[in-house]
Design a protein around this motif. Structure first.
Motif, PDB file in Angstrom:
ATOM      1  N   ASP A  56     113.020 -48.818   9.285  1.00 17.19           N
ATOM      2  CA  ASP A  56     114.091 -48.353  10.167  1.00 17.19           C
ATOM      3  C   ASP A  56     114.774 -47.131   9.578  1.00 17.19           C
ATOM      4  OD1 ASP A  56     113.559 -50.389  11.882  1.00 17.19           O
ATOM      5  OD2 ASP A  56     115.403 -51.534  11.489  1.00 17.19           O
ATOM      6  N   GLU A  57     115.166 -46.224  10.452  1.00 17.94           N
ATOM      7  CA  GLU A  57     115.971 -45.076  10.036  1.00 17.94           C
ATOM      8  C   GLU A  57     117.434 -45.475  10.098  1.00 17.94           C
ATOM      9  OE1 GLU A  57     116.640 -40.332  11.125  1.00 17.94           O
ATOM     10  OE2 GLU A  57     114.985 -41.477  12.024  1.00 17.94           O
ATOM     11  N   GLU A  86     121.724 -44.685   8.812  1.00 12.22           N
ATOM     12  CA  GLU A  86     122.721 -43.677   8.458  1.00 12.22           C
ATOM     13  C   GLU A  86     123.638 -44.200   7.364  1.00 12.22           C
ATOM     14  OE1 GLU A  86     122.817 -40.625   9.694  1.00 12.22           O
ATOM     15  OE2 GLU A  86     121.108 -41.025  11.028  1.00 12.22           O
ATOM     16  N   SER A  96     121.666 -42.016   3.799  1.00 10.46           N
ATOM     17  CA  SER A  96     120.879 -41.899   5.032  1.00 10.46           C
ATOM     18  C   SER A  96     119.401 -41.718   4.703  1.00 10.46           C
ATOM     19  CB  SER A  96     121.369 -40.707   5.865  1.00 10.46           C
ATOM     20  OG  SER A  96     122.726 -40.866   6.235  1.00 10.46           O
ATOM     21  N   GLY A  97     118.551 -42.263   5.572  1.00 13.47           N
ATOM     22  CA  GLY A  97     117.108 -42.121   5.371  1.00 13.47           C
ATOM     23  C   GLY A  97     116.353 -43.277   5.998  1.00 13.47           C
ATOM     24  N   ILE A  98     115.213 -43.591   5.411  1.00 16.17           N
ATOM     25  CA  ILE A  98     114.371 -44.695   5.880  1.00 16.17           C
ATOM     26  C   ILE A  98     114.481 -45.862   4.900  1.00 16.17           C
ATOM     27  CG2 ILE A  98     112.039 -45.423   6.498  1.00 16.17           C
ATOM     28  CD1 ILE A  98     113.144 -43.282   8.335  1.00 16.17           C
ATOM     29  N   GLN A 119     112.819 -48.021   3.112  1.00 21.90           N
ATOM     30  CA  GLN A 119     111.411 -48.049   2.758  1.00 21.90           C
ATOM     31  C   GLN A 119     110.971 -49.400   2.211  1.00 21.90           C
ATOM     32  OE1 GLN A 119     109.987 -44.893   3.331  1.00 21.90           O
ATOM     33  NE2 GLN A 119     108.052 -46.009   3.386  1.00 21.90           N
ATOM     34  N   ILE A 174     116.044 -46.934  -0.125  1.00 22.12           N
ATOM     35  CA  ILE A 174     116.065 -45.993   0.998  1.00 22.12           C
ATOM     36  C   ILE A 174     115.454 -44.688   0.517  1.00 22.12           C
ATOM     37  CG2 ILE A 174     117.574 -44.704   2.562  1.00 22.12           C
ATOM     38  CD1 ILE A 174     119.636 -46.983   2.183  1.00 22.12           C
ATOM     39  N   ASP A 179     114.694 -40.539   1.461  1.00 18.97           N
ATOM     40  CA  ASP A 179     114.993 -39.377   2.294  1.00 18.97           C
ATOM     41  C   ASP A 179     113.940 -38.324   1.986  1.00 18.97           C
ATOM     42  OD1 ASP A 179     116.069 -37.427   3.860  1.00 18.97           O
ATOM     43  OD2 ASP A 179     117.807 -37.037   2.594  1.00 18.97           O
TER      44      ASP A 179
END
Length: 364
Positions: free
Chosen positions: A30-31, A33, A55-57, A59, A78, A80
């Motif tokens: 999921d992306e 914020e 913020s990012g994915i 992972q 996460i 980026d």
């Protein structure tokens, strides 16, 4: 190489050593914020939601539902930008090793050490981060204690000196009905400032603690630089007198559970351990008598006993108030002018339910 952002087990309590991952709100891939709610964490004191540090994915979820991990342990990663699986694996291994080494070398946190000063023949317990400028004294509410600041002190301590006392008849301080009134508490805070040679301080007060902060500012204006008031008593006239009197007299688990639910917009924040701790406190010798007396000083005829709005208007003051407050209605601040009032999507506990907002204002 993209940026790797670690998601770690937070330290939400002064004595918190570990937490349980309850449920992830987001999934791997999921992306997200920065500031978005991503995972529910439960401690032995309270359940709350952890916000994303960046913020990012998302992972990698490192810790899954039901896992118990120590504070600062890695629970997710996460990214980026582009990052390989090998880089993520190496990052997880590195962070786990660093956390293990830190746990071995960690010095005692001053915020976990209860200190004492004497006032009016009573032992008053408090915690003190010791280091830093611009001292901030955190004043808890009716029936609360210094641990109510569990979401705030650790966040603020790197940037300023923070202190939190237990009022008489609260927490670990001596029980004394004679010294249980907002004005007595204000005198205690003033004495604390003098004994610890703090000079001018800022005060943050929650609920009754807000009234105490206002009284300190009224009685000893030179000692107070600025006020931050969280759902404060002492502003306006409306008060849920039934809650105040009910808490003072409650002596069963069911009574306290129902009352504690009125403190939060999200009733799920009330945990079994929270109720157990309240019951243990209420059954201490002399506490019931002291709280009944104290309750009588907070309201009369269903209205607050004192409106100190003029004090809030006389020095730099910021007020945070929950729109869903069931104890002290946010409408109490309607008549204020020249005071910065911010209404939040929470109940009677802005410093817990909207901790990041409050901490940012206080310097965290």
């Amino acid at each position: 190489m993209g940026e790797l952002i670690k998601v770690t087990m937070p330290k939400w309590g002064l004595s918190m050593k570990e937490g349980t991952v309850s449920d992830w709100i987001v999934e791997e891939g999921d992306e997200i914020e920065k500031g978005q709610e991503i995972v529910e964490i439960e401690t032995d004191k309270i359940a709350n939601v952890l916000e994303s540090p960046g913020s990012g994915i998302l992972q990698k979820i490192v810790a899954h539902s039901g896992e118990v991990l120590p504070v600062a342990a890695l629970i997710g990663v996460i990214t980026d930008g582009a990052v390989s699986d090998d880089e993520i694996s190496a990052f997880i291994e590195q962070e786990n090793a660093a956390a293990a080494a830190a746990a071995v070398d960690e010095a005692p946190d001053p915020l976990t050490i209860s200190k004492v000063f004497e006032w009016e023949g009573l032992n008053i317990r408090y915690i003190d981060s010791e280091d830093g400028e611009d001292p901030l004294i955190c004043l808890h509410g009716f029936g609360g204690d210094k641990n109510n600041w569990q979401f705030n002190l650790a966040a603020l301590a790197p940037n300023r000196r923070v202190l939190a006392p237990d009022f008489p008849s609260h927490g670990d301080s001596a029980v004394s009905a004679e010294h249980s009134s907002p004005l007595a508490y204000a005198k205690m805070v003033s004495a604390m400032i003098d004994q610890l040679e703090l000079g001018q301080v800022d005060l943050v007060g929650h609920s009754m603690g807000g009234l105490v902060a206002l009284l300190v500012a009224r009685e000893s204006p030179a000692k107070v630089g600025a006020l931050t008031l969280l759902a404060p008593a002492g502003i306006g006239t409306e008060i849920n007198a039934g809650y105040v009197d009910g808490f003072a007299r409650a002596n069963s688990r069911n009574e306290l559970k129902a009352l504690a639910g009125q403190l939060f917009a999200d009733k799920e924040m009330v945990t079994r351990q929270m109720v157990a701790d309240l019951l243990k406190y209420k059954r201490l010798d002399g506490v019931g008598e002291a709280l009944v007396q104290l309750a009588g000083t907070l309201h009369s005829g269903g209205k607050q006993s004192e409106d100190l709005s003029s004090v809030a208007q006389s020095l730099p003051t910021k007020i945070f108030w929950g729109k869903a407050d069931e104890i002290l209605a946010v409408s109490n601040c309607a008549q204020l002018s020249g005071v910065d009032v911010e209404q939040l999507e929470c109940g009677h506990q802005p410093h817990i339910e909207a901790a990041d907002v409050v901490n940012k204002h206080l310097g965290g």
